[in-house]
Structure formats: structure tokens, C-alpha cells
Design an enzyme around this catalytic site. Sequence first.
Site: not given
Length: 358
Positions: A33, A129, A254, A302
Amino acid sequence: MRPARALIDLDALRHNYRLARRLGGGKALAVVKADAYGHGAVACARALEAEADGFGVACIEEALELRAAGIRAPILLMEGFFDAAELALVVEHDLWTAVASPWQVEAVAAFSTTATLRIWLKLDSGMHRLGLSADEFRAAHAQLSALPQVGPMVLMTHFARADELDCGRTAEQVALFEQACAGLAGETSLCNSPALLGWPQLHSDWVRPGLMLYGADPLYPQASPHACQLRPVMTLQSQVIAVRELAVGEPLGYGARFVATRSTRVGVVAMGYADGYPQFAPNGTPVLIDGVPGELIGRVSMDMLTVDLTDHPHAGHGSVVTLWGTAPTISELAPRCGTSAYRLPCSLKRAARVYLPL
């Protein structure tokens, strides 16, 4: 081309599957999955299809992707179907489906087909669940067993705390499962990756290895005699694309999270949190620089991160930086970064996958 890449070792994947199957002592459903936890579901399923007893996916979209790629092995929808109309697709594409809610039981009962449905009936033994209560479970088994469209079932549950080896919850769940299944026909499925590695006394007909297939240890840092046999499947790498020199007192990146306390040679690497590398990896997070241990410095941005090249005089532009793999492993890296070994490969984006052996 941007040098960020994820090397996927398919031989290691097969090795880990065989280990899981051996530990389980029966059949093993390879869980692919979430795009095989970021490793590529189609490629991983193809690598395992010759020996896997079946595959586990979260939803029908993932199953149809595998079928479209030519995967013919059994595929289980581990969350089951989300709408009764999907049962027609379950039959058309010869899928297995979990049944974990009363409405799904009723949908199966109302579904008319000449095909035989293979159902994995799920008990809520304490995860709270998905899953049926013990009374619902036994009633559903009786109802479904009487239907001509339902074949032999697999009885399953899911552990909530199997990665906590000193916790009694797993034993409680096993006891409830055994009580609920007493006298019911069907194979059983208990163990996920943590249970396979940490609870060798548990036995069922089917096991469901997920994270361990990809070489990560869900029990880390707890000791496991079997986890050391796992082989990491993914190696995440990129290259130094620029070299900078910082004087004492100069900040980097940063927020000036790193300030040089010595003359520092900095390597700028084409890898960032948009690729899936953790944004909040701290100063000192281990990496390999041309195969030699090194450290990350400065805040991950990023598209780029920075490493300390001061003690790597031969490293420079084009040097290969390994972010995770055999060292550091994702199991070691994740807690340093405030995340989990499950999340790291699942977050992978943009870095090109390269499958080995070619």
C-alpha cells in the site's frame, strides 16, 4: 538532471520477504500500500510476484494499478470496499476484500454474483479503528458462511501496540481473538511487522509484513534478534552542487540555526523537504559523504540542505551524499528528526527511483 535519486534494491526486498515468511511459518501477504511505502508498488510487486502469496493494498485504486500492470497474484483490499458498488470491481478484477463493518456485511449479503468472494473478516480486538466487535464478528461469520457467493474466509485482527515489547496489550488482543474465533472455520491472520519481529510465539496461517519488507526495523531501538537480518531496500542519495567557505561567526541558511565556530567548508546538496527529507533534521544528523561519515549542518530547506565538508578535504562539487540507506538507516534517522520510519520513505517525492539490479 537533478542528482537526487532513490536506489531501490529489489534483491533486498526479496530477502526481507523471505525472512518475514520464514518467521511467520505460513503464508505472507506482502503489503505494498501507499506505493509500497514510497518504493514503487508496481516494481516491488513485480519483483515479488514469483514467490509472494499475495499483496495487500489500502484501496481499490491501488489494486487496479497492480492489475493494470499485469500483476495476477491475489490482492487484498485491507480497508475493504468503500461503497457497495465496488463489489462489482472486486469480482471483475478477482480481488480479495476485508470486511470490517456491519454495513459491509450487509452489502455482501445483498450482492448477487455467480463468483466466489474471498473475504478477510476483521475483528476489533483492541485497536478500536476498523473491525467488528466479538459478537458482531461471530454473527457476521455465521451470516456470511451461509451465503452462496462467499467462499472460505480468513479471520484477522490488527495489533495496536506490538512494537512495545513490554506491553501486555498484544497478549490481551490475542486472547480476545482466540476467544472470538473459537469454533469458527477459516484461516487466521495476526502478525504485522512488529509482531513478526518481536513476538515469535504468535502463530497464524497468514502474516502481513509491511515496514520490514523495506528493511526498516519497527522495534528500534529495542533489541530484536531478527531485525539485524533485515536489509535496507532504499538508499536516498544526491550530490554536492556547490561549496562555500564560512568564517568563524558566520551563520548558515534559514534562521541561522548553524553558526560557524571554526572556519567551515560547506557542501550544498540538492535534496530538501520537498523531496521527502525531514525538514527538522537537527545539526549533526548523520550522512555519508563519498561513503565517509559526515554531518548535516543548517536548516533543511525545500530544495537544498547543507553538510560540513571541513573534515572531508577530498570532497567537493559532485561528491555523493547518502541521506539514508545502510547508514544511516531510516530506523536510526527517524527518531533524531522527530518522525517515524514509516513516514520517511512514504514522504519521498521528486527524487528519481532507480531499481537495482538493473
